[in-house]
Design a protein around this motif. Structure first.
Motif, PDB file in Angstrom:
ATOM      1  N   SER A 213       5.224  -3.813   2.304  1.00  0.00           N
ATOM      2  CA  SER A 213       6.052  -3.026   1.509  1.00  0.00           C
ATOM      3  C   SER A 213       5.081  -1.785   0.636  1.00  0.00           C
ATOM      4  O   SER A 213       4.096  -2.194   0.529  1.00  0.00           O
ATOM      5  CB  SER A 213       6.797  -3.839   0.469  1.00  0.00           C
ATOM      6  N   HIS A 214       5.598  -0.815   0.130  1.00  0.00           N
ATOM      7  CA  HIS A 214       5.169  -0.015  -0.636  1.00  0.00           C
ATOM      8  C   HIS A 214       5.466  -0.542  -2.167  1.00  0.00           C
ATOM      9  O   HIS A 214       4.652   0.065  -2.935  1.00  0.00           O
ATOM     10  CB  HIS A 214       5.763   1.332  -0.574  1.00  0.00           C
ATOM     11  N   ASP A 215       6.447  -1.537  -2.539  1.00  0.00           N
ATOM     12  CA  ASP A 215       7.105  -1.775  -3.545  1.00  0.00           C
ATOM     13  C   ASP A 215       6.404  -3.220  -4.127  1.00  0.00           C
ATOM     14  O   ASP A 215       6.664  -4.096  -3.760  1.00  0.00           O
ATOM     15  CB  ASP A 215       8.424  -2.285  -3.481  1.00  0.00           C
ATOM     16  N   ILE A 216       5.318  -3.062  -5.136  1.00  0.00           N
ATOM     17  CA  ILE A 216       4.481  -4.031  -5.561  1.00  0.00           C
ATOM     18  C   ILE A 216       5.273  -5.034  -6.262  1.00  0.00           C
ATOM     19  O   ILE A 216       5.171  -6.374  -5.883  1.00  0.00           O
ATOM     20  CB  ILE A 216       3.500  -3.728  -6.427  1.00  0.00           C
ATOM     21  N   ALA A 217       6.582  -4.511  -7.044  1.00  0.00           N
ATOM     22  CA  ALA A 217       7.189  -5.492  -7.849  1.00  0.00           C
ATOM     23  C   ALA A 217       8.154  -6.321  -6.945  1.00  0.00           C
ATOM     24  O   ALA A 217       8.154  -7.818  -6.782  1.00  0.00           O
ATOM     25  CB  ALA A 217       8.214  -4.941  -8.517  1.00  0.00           C
ATOM     26  N   LEU A 218       8.598  -5.803  -5.668  1.00  0.00           N
ATOM     27  CA  LEU A 218       9.340  -6.537  -4.868  1.00  0.00           C
ATOM     28  C   LEU A 218       8.462  -7.630  -4.054  1.00  0.00           C
ATOM     29  O   LEU A 218       8.890  -8.549  -3.911  1.00  0.00           O
ATOM     30  CB  LEU A 218      10.149  -5.521  -3.701  1.00  0.00           C
ATOM     31  N   ALA A 219       7.296  -6.897  -3.538  1.00  0.00           N
ATOM     32  CA  ALA A 219       6.431  -7.964  -3.040  1.00  0.00           C
ATOM     33  C   ALA A 219       5.853  -9.094  -4.023  1.00  0.00           C
ATOM     34  O   ALA A 219       5.963 -10.336  -3.456  1.00  0.00           O
ATOM     35  CB  ALA A 219       5.093  -7.052  -2.459  1.00  0.00           C
ATOM     36  N   ALA A 220       5.665  -8.687  -5.104  1.00  0.00           N
ATOM     37  CA  ALA A 220       5.538 -10.060  -6.185  1.00  0.00           C
ATOM     38  C   ALA A 220       6.665 -10.827  -6.234  1.00  0.00           C
ATOM     39  O   ALA A 220       6.166 -12.179  -6.580  1.00  0.00           O
ATOM     40  CB  ALA A 220       4.913  -9.377  -7.550  1.00  0.00           C
ATOM     41  N   GLU A 221       7.734 -10.468  -6.011  1.00  0.00           N
ATOM     42  CA  GLU A 221       8.913 -11.234  -6.276  1.00  0.00           C
ATOM     43  C   GLU A 221       9.244 -12.370  -5.305  1.00  0.00           C
ATOM     44  O   GLU A 221       9.384 -13.718  -5.259  1.00  0.00           O
ATOM     45  CB  GLU A 221      10.204 -10.742  -6.274  1.00  0.00           C
ATOM     46  N   LEU A 222       8.595 -11.710  -3.831  1.00  0.00           N
ATOM     47  CA  LEU A 222       8.974 -12.522  -2.883  1.00  0.00           C
ATOM     48  C   LEU A 222       7.799 -13.565  -2.070  1.00  0.00           C
ATOM     49  O   LEU A 222       8.017 -14.672  -1.633  1.00  0.00           O
ATOM     50  CB  LEU A 222       9.571 -11.618  -1.551  1.00  0.00           C
ATOM     51  N   ALA A 223       6.556 -13.018  -2.342  1.00  0.00           N
ATOM     52  CA  ALA A 223       5.225 -13.438  -1.638  1.00  0.00           C
ATOM     53  C   ALA A 223       4.653 -14.355  -2.594  1.00  0.00           C
ATOM     54  O   ALA A 223       4.380 -14.226  -3.816  1.00  0.00           O
ATOM     55  CB  ALA A 223       4.428 -12.346  -1.531  1.00  0.00           C
TER      56      ALA A 223
ATOM     57  N   GLY B 201       0.832  -1.304   0.005  1.00  0.00           N
ATOM     58  CA  GLY B 201      -0.204   0.108  -0.068  1.00  0.00           C
ATOM     59  C   GLY B 201       0.940   1.383  -0.265  1.00  0.00           C
ATOM     60  O   GLY B 201       2.134   1.258   0.137  1.00  0.00           O
ATOM     61  N   GLU B 202       0.180   2.376  -0.182  1.00  0.00           N
ATOM     62  CA  GLU B 202       0.811   3.725  -0.227  1.00  0.00           C
ATOM     63  C   GLU B 202       0.831   4.373   1.160  1.00  0.00           C
ATOM     64  O   GLU B 202       0.393   3.543   2.162  1.00  0.00           O
ATOM     65  CB  GLU B 202       0.372   4.694  -1.120  1.00  0.00           C
ATOM     66  N   SER B 203       1.403   5.397   1.334  1.00  0.00           N
ATOM     67  CA  SER B 203       1.371   6.014   2.616  1.00  0.00           C
ATOM     68  C   SER B 203       0.201   6.375   3.332  1.00  0.00           C
ATOM     69  O   SER B 203      -0.915   6.575   2.187  1.00  0.00           O
ATOM     70  CB  SER B 203       2.218   7.485   2.800  1.00  0.00           C
ATOM     71  N   GLY B 204      -0.233   6.030   4.503  1.00  0.00           N
ATOM     72  CA  GLY B 204      -1.716   6.070   4.821  1.00  0.00           C
ATOM     73  C   GLY B 204      -2.650   5.039   4.744  1.00  0.00           C
ATOM     74  O   GLY B 204      -3.609   4.971   5.126  1.00  0.00           O
ATOM     75  N   SER B 205      -1.937   3.945   4.052  1.00  0.00           N
ATOM     76  CA  SER B 205      -2.901   2.839   3.600  1.00  0.00           C
ATOM     77  C   SER B 205      -3.312   1.760   4.849  1.00  0.00           C
ATOM     78  O   SER B 205      -4.294   1.223   4.857  1.00  0.00           O
ATOM     79  CB  SER B 205      -2.119   1.911   2.677  1.00  0.00           C
ATOM     80  N   GLY B 206      -2.314   1.919   6.171  1.00  0.00           N
ATOM     81  CA  GLY B 206      -2.568   1.260   7.151  1.00  0.00           C
ATOM     82  C   GLY B 206      -1.857  -0.029   7.337  1.00  0.00           C
ATOM     83  O   GLY B 206      -1.971  -0.831   8.208  1.00  0.00           O
TER      84      GLY B 206
END
Lengths: 261, 265
Positions: B203-213, B41-46
């Motif tokens: 993470s705020h980084d969707i690409a990084l999250a997609a590589e790991l999760a 999520g972005e800032s303030g997403s919780g």
């Protein structure tokens, strides 16, 4: 004649009795209206080069020619006047501004210091600058700490363009922004470049962004230039060890379906 | 699929000045035992509030509704023993005047009931596992003597010292450069697999999250926008906001934003 020509720039630091060469014999040039990116890992010297070009620090060796003059030889009033042509935007505008200042005050300073507009004319110029960077004029009385990060970075850009610069140093200027805001700020920077032929020295650790916005790139490693060239050509097929490592480490979003838009 | 934790109708409200600010609204989400789940999520997403709520680290002034059931754990989790937490800034989570060996040993001693000499030996083994160079002398080093990437390795060693079931990494690689980030992500992946941990990767980084999760949950303005397998979220998102995030990503294969006509020289 290049807009900026940097030759054999060297800067050393002493740290704990040891000498660290932060920038080691670096030469490059930037043409009017061009974006040159500096990329590399932490400690590769990119921010030190930015500070040298801005004359926030002085080099141990080398020359900097800006708009045809020996920039390192300029002093006093001449240096101050020439600084109007060379502006900067950093990663964290909150750290760069007095947090209690209003947006209007932040934009009033360069107009006053560089004698660009009279006191009565300045409110109109401030409104025009805000509009130029896509902000509403009624943001002017707000305090810098009250507005969002994206708005603050737009104010930083408005301040940078207030003095009609030919070159802006952007040091990780979009790195801390949310992705959706980052895209808007990059579009704004590219619009300004097209309309006013501003050149950018674009410092970033993000090769994806560099490839998307820069004409040329210099990859730095331990203070030296590892390779340089057309941004897309270098990043699509890096030749240097550090270039290959940076490209291999960049996270990839593998999408099988992608909007054409 | 066994849920390690089941989050039900979780609402977190912060008090700021006289106002109540909802940081999370009615979140229901299962964390499956042994999975790698990314919350983006972005800032303030919780997303960070969610991590703090799961770890029991919310400030006392926050108001919490709903519940978190730890059916896969069978007890109320204890931070350090059952949950390891890695923050963005490792130097803020380490004691600047304690050797790194002692900081890691202290976790093992507190939660595993080891003697100091057993705990010291475990600290050295952990520093080897997180591949800190020269662990024999590193145990006597202080945090300020290490680089950012090395300090994050130490923080990870301390987080897993008691063998937690759940490892939470909250923007744990965001302050690191790309090359070090890739090394730390590879390290987290390896440790999670070796120890059979469940990973919550914020993470705020969707690409990084997609590589790991294996699964991704997308948050915005305190709400869960959508969740699904990584392939489902990346290739067939159902929500417009997820598509916006995907389209805003600028990767090595993105179309240039620059008009390639080049500079007007």
């Amino acid at each position: 004649m290049s807009l900026l020509a940097v030759s054999n720039l060297t800067r050393r630091y002493r740290r704990g009795g040891k000498t660290v060469v932060a920038v080691d014999d670096v030469s490059f040039h930037i043409e009017p209206g061009e974006t040159l990116a500096l990329a590399g890992p932490s400690g590769s010297g990119k921010s030190t080069i930015a500070r040298l070009v801005l004359r926030l620090i002085e080099p141990d060796a080398g020359a900097i020619e800006f708009e045809g003059d020996d920039f390192l030889a300029l002093r006093g009033a001449t240096l101050r006047a020439r600084r109007a042509r060379l502006q900067m935007v950093f990663q964290d505008p909150l750290a760069a501004f007095n947090p209690r200042a209003t947006v209007a005050r932040v934009l009033d300073d360069p107009l006053r210091i560089h004698d660009i507009a009279s006191r009565t004319e300045r409110p109109r110029r401030i409104a025009a600058l805000l509009e130029r960077v896509g902000l509403a004029a009624d943001l002017a009385p707000r305090a810098i700490h009250e507005i969002s990060g994206g708005q603050r970075q737009r104010v930083a850009i408005a301040r940078a363009i207030a003095t009609s610069p030919s070159l802006i140093v952007l040091d990780e200027a979009v790195s801390a922004l949310d992705v959706s805001v980052r895209r808007q700020i990059l579009d704004l920077l590219l619009d300004l470049q097209r309309q006013e032929r501003i050149a950018y020295l674009f410092i970033s650790h993000d090769l994806g962004v560099v490839r998307a916005v820069a004409h040329r790139v210099i990859l730095l490693d331990a203070g030296r230039i590892a390779e340089s060239g057309d941004a897309r050509a270098v990043i699509d097929a890096p030749q240097s060890t550090i270039g290959k490592a940076l490209v291999a480490a960049a996270p990839r979003l593998k999408r099988t379906t992608q909007d054409a838009s | 699929m066994i849920a390690l934790a089941s989050i039900r109708d979780l609402t977190v409200t912060y008090r700021r000045g006289g106002d109540a600010v909802a940081a999370l609204s009615n979140i229901s989400l299962d964390i499956v035992a042994g999975e790698r789940l990314a919350v983006i999520g972005e800032s303030g997403s919780g997303k960070s509030t969610l991590a703090l709520a799961i770890a029991g680290l919310l400030p006392a002034s926050s108001a919490v509704g709903g519940r978190i059931e730890w059916s896969g754990l069978g007890r109320i989790p204890l931070l350090g023993r059952d949950i390891g937490f890695v923050f963005q800034d490792p130097s803020a989570s380490l004691d600047p005047v304690m050797t790194i060996g002692k900081q890691i040993a202290e976790v093992a001693r507190t939660h595993l009931g080891l003697t100091w000499s057993q705990a010291d030996a475990r600290a050295k083994t952990l520093l080897e596992r997180v591949r800190l160079p020269d662990p024999d002398s590193a145990v006597h080093a202080f945090p300020h003597q290490l680089s950012g990437g090395q300090t994050q390795r130490v923080a990870i060693a301390a987080a897993i010292a008691a063998g937690p079931k759940l490892l939470i990494a909250d923007e744990a690689t965001s302050a690191l450069d790309t090359i070090v980030q890739a090394q730390i992500v590879a390290l987290i992946r390896q440790l999670v697999a070796e120890d059979g941990m469940t990973l919550l990767f914020i993470s705020h980084d969707i690409a990084l999250a997609a590589e790991l999760a294996e699964r991704i949950a997308v948050f915005r303005h305190g709400q869960l926008v959508e969740r699904g397998t990584t392939a489902g979220i990346v290739d067939a998102p159902t929500q417009a906001y997820t598509r916006t995030l995907l389209d805003a990503h600028i990767g090595l294969d993105s179309a240039p934003l620059l008009n390639r006509a080049g500079p007007a020289v």
